[in-house]
Design a protein around this motif. Structure first.
Motif, PDB file in Angstrom:
ATOM      1  N   UNK A 114       8.439 -48.149  90.513  1.00  0.00           N
ATOM      2  CA  UNK A 114       9.814 -49.189  91.176  1.00  0.00           C
ATOM      3  C   UNK A 114       8.567 -50.546  91.725  1.00  0.00           C
ATOM      4  N   UNK A 115       9.285 -51.491  91.144  1.00  0.00           N
ATOM      5  CA  UNK A 115       8.711 -52.977  91.645  1.00  0.00           C
ATOM      6  C   UNK A 115       9.390 -53.797  91.885  1.00  0.00           C
ATOM      7  N   UNK A 116       9.206 -54.794  93.094  1.00  0.00           N
ATOM      8  CA  UNK A 116      10.277 -55.092  94.219  1.00  0.00           C
ATOM      9  C   UNK A 116      10.627 -56.739  93.540  1.00  0.00           C
ATOM     10  N   UNK A 117      10.986 -57.357  93.503  1.00  0.00           N
ATOM     11  CA  UNK A 117      11.454 -58.168  93.326  1.00  0.00           C
ATOM     12  C   UNK A 117      12.568 -59.131  93.986  1.00  0.00           C
ATOM     13  N   UNK A 118      11.809 -60.446  95.364  1.00  0.00           N
ATOM     14  CA  UNK A 118      13.531 -60.990  96.091  1.00  0.00           C
ATOM     15  C   UNK A 118      13.955 -62.023  94.982  1.00  0.00           C
ATOM     16  N   UNK A 119      14.867 -61.489  95.673  1.00  0.00           N
ATOM     17  CA  UNK A 119      15.511 -62.826  94.123  1.00  0.00           C
ATOM     18  C   UNK A 119      16.222 -63.693  95.632  1.00  0.00           C
TER      19      UNK A 119
ATOM     20  N   UNK B 279      23.902 -50.332  97.743  1.00  0.00           N
ATOM     21  CA  UNK B 279      23.165 -51.381  97.009  1.00  0.00           C
ATOM     22  C   UNK B 279      23.927 -51.398  95.495  1.00  0.00           C
ATOM     23  N   UNK B 280      24.060 -52.575  94.763  1.00  0.00           N
ATOM     24  CA  UNK B 280      24.316 -52.597  93.423  1.00  0.00           C
ATOM     25  C   UNK B 280      23.532 -52.217  92.909  1.00  0.00           C
ATOM     26  N   UNK B 281      23.657 -51.389  91.553  1.00  0.00           N
ATOM     27  CA  UNK B 281      22.633 -50.424  90.923  1.00  0.00           C
ATOM     28  C   UNK B 281      23.057 -50.664  89.051  1.00  0.00           C
ATOM     29  N   UNK B 282      22.210 -51.347  88.441  1.00  0.00           N
ATOM     30  CA  UNK B 282      22.829 -51.881  86.703  1.00  0.00           C
ATOM     31  C   UNK B 282      21.594 -51.867  86.147  1.00  0.00           C
ATOM     32  N   UNK B 283      21.828 -50.632  85.028  1.00  0.00           N
ATOM     33  CA  UNK B 283      20.750 -50.937  83.587  1.00  0.00           C
ATOM     34  C   UNK B 283      20.357 -52.671  82.955  1.00  0.00           C
ATOM     35  N   UNK B 284      19.111 -52.859  82.803  1.00  0.00           N
ATOM     36  CA  UNK B 284      18.297 -53.913  82.179  1.00  0.00           C
ATOM     37  C   UNK B 284      17.861 -54.127  81.247  1.00  0.00           C
ATOM     38  N   UNK B 285      17.395 -53.037  80.990  1.00  0.00           N
ATOM     39  CA  UNK B 285      16.624 -52.820  79.848  1.00  0.00           C
ATOM     40  C   UNK B 285      17.247 -50.774  79.623  1.00  0.00           C
ATOM     41  N   UNK B 286      16.106 -50.708  78.046  1.00  0.00           N
ATOM     42  CA  UNK B 286      15.881 -49.031  77.406  1.00  0.00           C
ATOM     43  C   UNK B 286      14.916 -49.153  76.985  1.00  0.00           C
TER      44      UNK B 286
ATOM     45  N   UNK C 127      12.063 -50.447  72.552  1.00  0.00           N
ATOM     46  CA  UNK C 127      11.946 -50.985  74.038  1.00  0.00           C
ATOM     47  C   UNK C 127      12.555 -51.703  73.478  1.00  0.00           C
ATOM     48  N   UNK C 128      13.762 -52.527  74.939  1.00  0.00           N
ATOM     49  CA  UNK C 128      14.303 -53.775  74.539  1.00  0.00           C
ATOM     50  C   UNK C 128      14.905 -54.650  76.448  1.00  0.00           C
ATOM     51  N   UNK C 129      14.439 -55.377  77.042  1.00  0.00           N
ATOM     52  CA  UNK C 129      14.745 -55.475  78.149  1.00  0.00           C
ATOM     53  C   UNK C 129      15.707 -57.377  78.535  1.00  0.00           C
ATOM     54  N   UNK C 130      17.110 -57.247  78.864  1.00  0.00           N
ATOM     55  CA  UNK C 130      17.762 -58.886  78.617  1.00  0.00           C
ATOM     56  C   UNK C 130      16.847 -59.515  79.031  1.00  0.00           C
ATOM     57  N   UNK C 131      17.413 -60.259  78.842  1.00  0.00           N
ATOM     58  CA  UNK C 131      17.133 -61.371  78.546  1.00  0.00           C
ATOM     59  C   UNK C 131      16.388 -62.427  79.642  1.00  0.00           C
ATOM     60  N   UNK C 132      17.461 -61.738  80.305  1.00  0.00           N
ATOM     61  CA  UNK C 132      17.422 -62.776  81.984  1.00  0.00           C
ATOM     62  C   UNK C 132      16.379 -61.695  83.204  1.00  0.00           C
ATOM     63  N   UNK C 133      15.821 -60.821  82.348  1.00  0.00           N
ATOM     64  CA  UNK C 133      15.145 -60.345  83.182  1.00  0.00           C
ATOM     65  C   UNK C 133      13.787 -59.890  82.277  1.00  0.00           C
TER      66      UNK C 133
ATOM     67  N   UNK D 225       9.627 -61.393  80.716  1.00  0.00           N
ATOM     68  CA  UNK D 225       8.562 -61.825  81.626  1.00  0.00           C
ATOM     69  C   UNK D 225       8.735 -61.727  83.075  1.00  0.00           C
ATOM     70  N   UNK D 226       8.875 -60.414  84.196  1.00  0.00           N
ATOM     71  CA  UNK D 226       8.769 -59.758  84.893  1.00  0.00           C
ATOM     72  C   UNK D 226       7.907 -58.830  85.121  1.00  0.00           C
ATOM     73  N   UNK D 227       7.289 -58.823  83.673  1.00  0.00           N
ATOM     74  CA  UNK D 227       6.243 -57.120  84.330  1.00  0.00           C
ATOM     75  C   UNK D 227       7.383 -55.998  83.640  1.00  0.00           C
ATOM     76  N   UNK D 228       8.370 -55.517  83.246  1.00  0.00           N
ATOM     77  CA  UNK D 228       8.819 -54.504  83.126  1.00  0.00           C
ATOM     78  C   UNK D 228       8.981 -53.944  81.956  1.00  0.00           C
ATOM     79  N   UNK D 229       8.334 -54.960  80.918  1.00  0.00           N
ATOM     80  CA  UNK D 229       8.274 -54.274  79.862  1.00  0.00           C
ATOM     81  C   UNK D 229       6.485 -53.627  79.712  1.00  0.00           C
ATOM     82  N   UNK D 230       6.183 -54.405  80.419  1.00  0.00           N
ATOM     83  CA  UNK D 230       4.431 -53.521  80.685  1.00  0.00           C
ATOM     84  C   UNK D 230       4.580 -52.123  81.277  1.00  0.00           C
ATOM     85  N   UNK D 231       5.601 -52.249  82.804  1.00  0.00           N
ATOM     86  CA  UNK D 231       5.407 -51.061  83.723  1.00  0.00           C
ATOM     87  C   UNK D 231       6.206 -49.726  82.546  1.00  0.00           C
TER      88      UNK D 231
END
Length: 185
Positions: free
Chosen positions: A2-7, A89-96, A106-112, A114-120
């Motif tokens: 679980x990682x939080x990013x303020x938007x 809350x809105x919930x949607x997949x951004x990677x696999x 592994x693949x992460x949507x372009x817009x997501x 460089x936020x550390x999601x791939x590493x985690x």
């Protein structure tokens, strides 16, 4: 995970991994369609698998096939100050991410990215692989994909010398993929 990013506009995004199951089949299919439009990663993997199917080590494949396979979706959950029971809350997949027969994908949507999601995601996948008894993990990466190669270096995936393979896609793009392995023992 679980990682939080303020938007923007007081929207807070948190991310988590969820095991892919039949309940998520349609959203996974939709996600894959977008990922395939954003990158030729899946085309490269398919073409490489086609080429490798002619030279598979059946003994090694049989040994790895006895271990479990798993696929996860990386979910973004957006929460706003107006969320309530009536307005969830809105919930949607951004990677696999997946592991099958020791192969990591592994693949992460372009817009997501460089936020550390791939590493985690990969670290969570490695932790799971250790728990279920994998001794090694491997992947192929395009040598022009510097961010991914840097991440794999940091996570301990070592380049397998002499295992580079050239792949030509139907659109005539030529790519060179390097094999990387991570020992878990």
């Amino acid at each position: 995970m679980m990682v939080e990013y303020p938007g923007e506009n007081e929207v807070s995004l948190s991310y988590c991994l969820k095991s892919l199951d039949l309940q998520h089949a349609q959203v996974a299919q939709d996600l894959l369609a977008v990922l395939k439009q954003e990158s030729d990663t899946f085309q490269l993997a398919d073409e490489l698998a086609r080429q490798q199917s002619q030279s598979i080590d059946e003994e090694e494949l049989d040994a790895e096939a006895t271990l479990p396979a798993k696929t996860w979706l990386v979910w973004a959950e957006a929460e706003t100050a107006t969320d309530s029971d009536d307005n969830p809350a809105l919930s949607y997949p951004v990677g696999i991410g997946s592991i099958s027969s020791g192969e990591v994908g592994i693949a992460i949507l372009h817009d997501y990215q460089n936020q550390g999601l791939g590493r985690l995601t990969i670290q969570s996948m490695i932790d799971w692989a250790v728990q279920v008894g994998y001794e090694r993990l491997w992947l192929d990466v395009d040598i022009t994909n510097a961010p991914a190669r840097h991440l794999y270096d940091e996570l301990g995936f070592a380049v397998v010398p002499g295992a580079e393979q050239s792949v030509q896609l139907p659109n005539k793009r030529q790519a060179t993929l390097e094999r990387r392995e991570l020992s878990l023992v």
